[in-house]
Each structure stands twice: as structure tokens, then as C-alpha cells.
Enzyme design. Structure first.
Site, short mmCIF file in Angstrom:
data_model
loop_
_atom_site.label_atom_id
_atom_site.label_comp_id
_atom_site.label_asym_id
_atom_site.label_seq_id
_atom_site.Cartn_x
_atom_site.Cartn_y
_atom_site.Cartn_z
N ASP A 19 0.76 -1.19 0.38
CA ASP A 19 0.18 0.02 0.07
C ASP A 19 1.14 1.42 0.48
O ASP A 19 2.69 1.19 0.55
CB ASP A 19 -1.15 0.21 1.67
CG ASP A 19 -1.84 1.08 0.98
OD1 ASP A 19 -2.36 1.43 0.26
OD2 ASP A 19 -1.78 1.96 2.43
N SER A 20 -0.14 2.52 -0.88
CA SER A 20 1.37 3.70 -0.56
C SER A 20 1.91 3.76 1.18
O SER A 20 2.11 4.89 1.62
CB SER A 20 0.12 4.73 -0.64
OG SER A 20 -0.94 5.05 0.27
N CYS A 87 -4.75 -1.26 -2.03
CA CYS A 87 -4.82 -0.38 -2.07
C CYS A 87 -5.66 0.17 -2.86
O CYS A 87 -5.54 -0.54 -4.08
CB CYS A 87 -3.15 0.42 -2.41
SG CYS A 87 -3.17 2.23 -2.65
N THR A 89 -6.75 2.43 -4.82
CA THR A 89 -5.62 3.97 -5.76
C THR A 89 -4.61 2.69 -6.28
O THR A 89 -4.53 3.26 -7.58
CB THR A 89 -5.12 4.92 -5.17
OG1 THR A 89 -5.92 5.19 -3.76
CG2 THR A 89 -4.79 6.05 -5.76
N GLU A 166 -2.14 8.27 8.34
CA GLU A 166 -0.93 8.44 8.44
C GLU A 166 -0.43 8.57 9.76
O GLU A 166 0.41 8.28 10.02
CB GLU A 166 -0.22 9.06 7.17
CG GLU A 166 -0.68 8.24 5.77
CD GLU A 166 0.32 6.54 5.87
OE1 GLU A 166 1.35 6.99 6.07
OE2 GLU A 166 -0.53 5.71 5.72
N CYS A 198 -11.36 3.35 0.47
CA CYS A 198 -9.57 3.11 0.45
C CYS A 198 -9.77 2.65 1.98
O CYS A 198 -10.01 2.67 3.06
CB CYS A 198 -9.91 4.74 0.60
SG CYS A 198 -7.42 4.97 1.70
N HIS A 200 -7.24 2.77 3.85
CA HIS A 200 -6.62 3.60 5.33
C HIS A 200 -8.37 3.80 6.04
O HIS A 200 -8.05 3.65 7.25
CB HIS A 200 -6.35 5.10 4.78
CG HIS A 200 -4.73 5.25 4.95
ND1 HIS A 200 -4.53 4.60 3.26
CD2 HIS A 200 -3.62 5.20 5.27
CE1 HIS A 200 -3.16 4.87 3.08
NE2 HIS A 200 -2.75 4.90 4.10
N1 DGL Z 1 -4.76 3.16 0.96
C1 DGL Z 1 -4.95 3.39 -0.28
C2 DGL Z 1 -5.86 3.29 -0.93
O1 DGL Z 1 -6.67 2.49 -1.26
C3 DGL Z 1 -4.23 5.21 -1.20
C4 DGL Z 1 -4.20 6.29 -0.06
C5 DGL Z 1 -3.47 7.49 -0.49
O2 DGL Z 1 -2.23 6.89 -0.97
O3 DGL Z 1 -3.48 8.14 -1.19
O4 DGL Z 1 -6.98 3.78 -1.23
#
Ligand code: DGL
Length: 289
Positions: A19-20, A87, A89, A166, A198, A200
Site C-alpha cells: 500500500d502507499s 490499496c 488507488t 498516516e 480506501c 486507510h
Molecule cells: N490506501 C490507499 C487506498 O486504498 C491509498 C491512499 C493514498 O495513498 O492516497 O486508496
């Protein structure tokens, strides 16, 4: 060059999860629970977080580098047997691309759980929160096309929620107020299902539930992603046949101390196995430090 493995060695290789940042922990904890004998390697690309405001091309470039890193392995890390892109994204931007570029390994992606929301809604108004990049991808358009015909879909990009997760808790009144304000249009629209698009966002579950009220069901797709991963592994006969508890190696391309604090706060880990990985200057490849 990818190394050749015997099938027994392959079965014992780790499952890679990326993931990011720390959002993918919401998927990882489900994977660990469902497959306690598997080894995992988790990569938080915190050098580049957030992915949400980036272009599709940029994200594809990062996923290329991350995939090559997992495929090649190194002295401290055997090549992975499967990659979970935890993730939304990165999946929206790059899942098709990496599947076409690296046919030698299987990928499991993450997508907004539109289908269960569409099946369960009684008001015919559903909400989806994700990053801007996730809403731009073809994957999202095709989910709406396939599963949400005739429904009112209210979407909202919430990059602020990625920042909140984060940064980490504890979350105070001001944070709750921010979440409530951002979600107010969805509440006003009368949705009864809210899709967390997302990875997160599950870590803000109490704040989101407070903002939406008890009448709105919040859908976290993580358990479904874990089940899908187990299915893919079994089908490929790549699931481990060992009986001892699996190990997880935690990697970040960002700051080690902050990452350790996040591991403790979000997963309750006191002294996990953490390593830092570094991108080359042109963001082309990653190496263990
Ligand atoms: N956790 C991420 C997602 O599922 C990415 C969030 C990000 O880096 O903008 O979209």
C-alpha cells in the site's frame, strides 16, 4: 532474472502485501488471521504517500518497481509467491498494467465493495468514499455499471482521511468535527450503506460511524479480500503446507521510527521485524538498506 523455485520452496515463499502507507494493515490483519501459517512481507511506500492525488502513470511506475522488488527478492527476502495490492488507488491505476507486464505472478487487487452495498440498500442511496484517483479509474466506472444500475451513488473523495490515518491517533474533537463535516453531504443525501473505498479508512471506523449515525452500515472489504487471496492461493496450489506460525516482515520506504509507532498503534506490535527500503533516484527500483 527471476529465480526458479521448486514447488515446495514456492509454497513456503511469502505473500507480498503493499500500500502507499499503513492503510493496507486493514487487509494484512485479515490475511494473517485467515492464513496464520503463511509468511507475509508488507511494504508501505511511505516515500510516495499519498498516492491519491497522483497520476495513473506515476502510480503504475511505482507498482512496476515494487513488483520487480517482490519478484526478485534479495538475501533477506525470498521472492514472493503472490502480490496483494492492498490499496484501491494503486489497484485502480495499475492492476491491469501489472497483470499484463508480470504474467509470472498472481495479483489480488482491492476495489470498492459496490456490489454488497447495492444488494443491501433499502433507501436506494449508497455512498462511496475513496481517493480522487480511485474514482477516475475504469475499475470504478465498471463497478457502477455492473452493480449500481438504478441506484443513487453519492461519491466523495476524502484525501484528508488518509492524512489523519498516516498521522495517527489519538483522535480528538477537532478530528471528529472534520470527519463529520466532510461526510455531511452523504448523510444529507440519505444513504444507508457507505462503502470504504480506501484501505486507510477502516482505521477511522469509530469517527465515520459517529458522523453517519447508527442507521448507516459501513462496508469494509478487507475480509472479502483475504478470502479471495486464500482462494487464489489454493487454486494455484501455492498455499503453505507448514503448521508453524507464519512470520511477517514489515518494510517502509519512509521513516523507520514513525513506521514502528504506527505498527504499535494500529496493530499492537511491540517489536516487529522492520526494515527500510530505498528507492533509486529516478524511482525505478527499490533496494533493502
Ligand atoms: N490506501 C490507499 C487506498 O486504498 C491509498 C491512499 C493514498 O495513498 O492516497 O486508496
Amino acid at each position: 532474472m527471476t529465480m526458479q523455485y521448486t514447488s515446495a520452496q514456492f509454497r513456503h515463499s511469502p505473500i507480498a502485501v503493499t500500500d502507499s502507507g499503513v492503510g493496507g494493515f486493514s487487509v494484512l490483519r485479515e490475511l494473517q488471521q485467515l492464513m496464520p501459517h503463511e509468511d507475509f512481507v508488507y511494504l508501505a511506500d511511505q516515500w510516495h504517500v499519498p498516492y491519491g492525488p497522483r497520476t495513473m502513470q506515476q502510480i503504475q511506475y511505482f507498482e512496476d518497481g515494487i513488483t520487480r522488488f517482490f519478484l526478485n527478492g534479495c538475501e533477506q527476502l525470498p521472492p514472493a509467491k503472490l502480490i496483494v495490492i492492498a490499496c484501491n488507488t494503486a489497484s485502480a491505476a495499475a492492476l491491469h498494467h501489472v497483470r499484463a507486464t508480470f504474467p509470472q505472478i498472481k495479483f489480488v487487487g482491492t476495489e470498492p465493495a459496490i456490489k454488497p452495498a447495492a444488494e443491501r440498500t433499502r433507501s436506494n442511496h449508497i455512498g462511496v468514499i475513496a481517493t480522487a484517483a480511485t474514482f477516475q479509474g475504469e475499475l470504478y466506472a465498471s463497478l457502477i455499471d455492473r452493480f449500481a444500475q438504478g441506484l443513487h451513488v453519492h461519491k466523495r473523495a476524502c484525501p484528508e482521511f488518509v492524512t489523519l490515518v498516516e498521522r495517527g491517533g489519538p483522535y480528538d474533537e477537532a478530528d471528529q468535527q472534520q470527519v463529520t463535516e466532510i461526510l455531511a453531504p452523504l448523510k444529507a443525501a440519505g444513504i444507508d450503506e457507505l462503502v470504504l473505498g480506501c484501505t486507510h479508512f477502516p482505521f477511522l471506523m469509530p469517527l465515520i460511524q459517529t458522523a453517519m449515525g447508527a442507521g448507516v452500515e459501513i462496508i469494509d472489504p478487507s475480509p472479502a479480500i483475504a478470502k479471495q487471496t486464500a482462494r487464489v492461493l489454493k487454486e494455484a496450489e501455492a498455499d503453505t503446507d507448514r503448521n508453524m506460525p507464519g512470520q511477517t516482515l514489515y518494510l517502509t520506504s519512509g521513516d523507520e521510527v514513525h513506521f514502528r509507532n504506527q505498527l504499535e498503534a494500529l496493530l499492537g506490535l511491540k517489536n516487529p521485524d522492520v526494515r527500510v527500503v530505498k528507492w533509486t533516484e529516478n524511482d525505478e527500483s527499490l533496494a533493502m538498506t
